[in-house]
Design a protein around this motif. Structure first.
Motif, short mmCIF file in Angstrom:
data_model
loop_
_atom_site.label_atom_id
_atom_site.label_comp_id
_atom_site.label_asym_id
_atom_site.label_seq_id
_atom_site.Cartn_x
_atom_site.Cartn_y
_atom_site.Cartn_z
N ILE A 42 -34.17 13.59 14.97
CA ILE A 42 -34.79 14.70 14.24
C ILE A 42 -36.31 14.53 14.17
O ILE A 42 -37.05 15.46 14.48
CB ILE A 42 -34.16 14.85 12.84
CG1 ILE A 42 -32.69 15.26 13.00
CG2 ILE A 42 -34.92 15.88 12.02
CD1 ILE A 42 -31.93 15.43 11.73
N CYS A 77 -28.51 21.27 13.48
CA CYS A 77 -29.97 21.46 13.46
C CYS A 77 -30.44 22.10 14.77
O CYS A 77 -31.21 23.06 14.76
CB CYS A 77 -30.68 20.12 13.27
SG CYS A 77 -30.53 19.42 11.63
N PRO A 84 -37.40 24.72 14.30
CA PRO A 84 -37.06 23.98 13.09
C PRO A 84 -38.31 23.54 12.32
O PRO A 84 -39.31 23.15 12.89
CB PRO A 84 -36.28 22.78 13.59
CG PRO A 84 -36.52 22.70 15.04
CD PRO A 84 -37.01 24.02 15.50
N VAL A 89 -34.59 22.56 7.73
CA VAL A 89 -33.64 21.46 7.85
C VAL A 89 -33.14 21.07 6.46
O VAL A 89 -31.95 20.78 6.28
CB VAL A 89 -34.27 20.25 8.57
CG1 VAL A 89 -33.35 19.03 8.51
CG2 VAL A 89 -34.56 20.59 10.02
#
Length: 159
Positions: A42, A77, A84, A89
């Motif tokens: 991420i 995600c 994003p 998130v």
């Protein structure tokens, strides 16, 4: 998960045959591995720095120490966020089911809503009966042969 020589995972690997399709059961992963995975995928992969509160929220989920659950988190995600951001998130993590079973049920419902129940039922059935799984091409070919354009199953007898 580690595979130290005397661990349960190592024993399972030693007992598997070369053509085994039995599941390899892995124990829960630790907080360090969870954070490392989230940071790698991420933060580094998507360019998002998760807030500590978001990490804590995710770690509080019942299945957070399950690698399969974390794969669902990462896929959610990637799937639902065109661009994003940390706040998007955060919202996504808040909405996630707390268990792997719940995440699977949510994904199945999403697929049925997008593709239709007959299509999803057929695809899942084909994957379940294949011993070694199917490539995307194989699944596509089988789906084309077994479904009518309206998504309903073709009769095996009449073609």
């Amino acid at each position: 998960a580690s595979c130290q020589s005397l661990s349960n995972t190592h024993k399972q690997l030693e007992m598997r045959g070369h053509d085994s399709c039995d599941p390899l059961l892995m124990g829960p992963i630790g907080d360090y591995e969870v954070e490392n995975l989230l940071n790698t995928v991420i933060r580094d992969g998507m360019g998002i720095q998760l807030a500590e509160a978001t990490k804590a929220n995710l770690m509080a989920k019942e299945s957070s120490a399950n690698f399969g659950y974390l794969q669902f988190v990462i896929a959610a995600c990637e799937r639902s966020l065109d661009t994003p951001t940390a706040s998007s998130v955060d919202s996504l993590v808040d909405a996630l089911a707390p268990t792997l079973a719940g995440a699977c049920a949510d994904l199945l419902a999403l697929m049925e809503a997008q593709l239709g129940e007959p299509f999803v039922r057929k695809a899942i059935s084909l994957l379940l009966v294949s011993r070694w799984g199917l490539t995307e091409f194989e699944l596509s070919e089988l789906m084309a042969k077994t479904l009518k354009p309206d998504g309903k199953a073709r009769s095996v007898v009449s073609g």
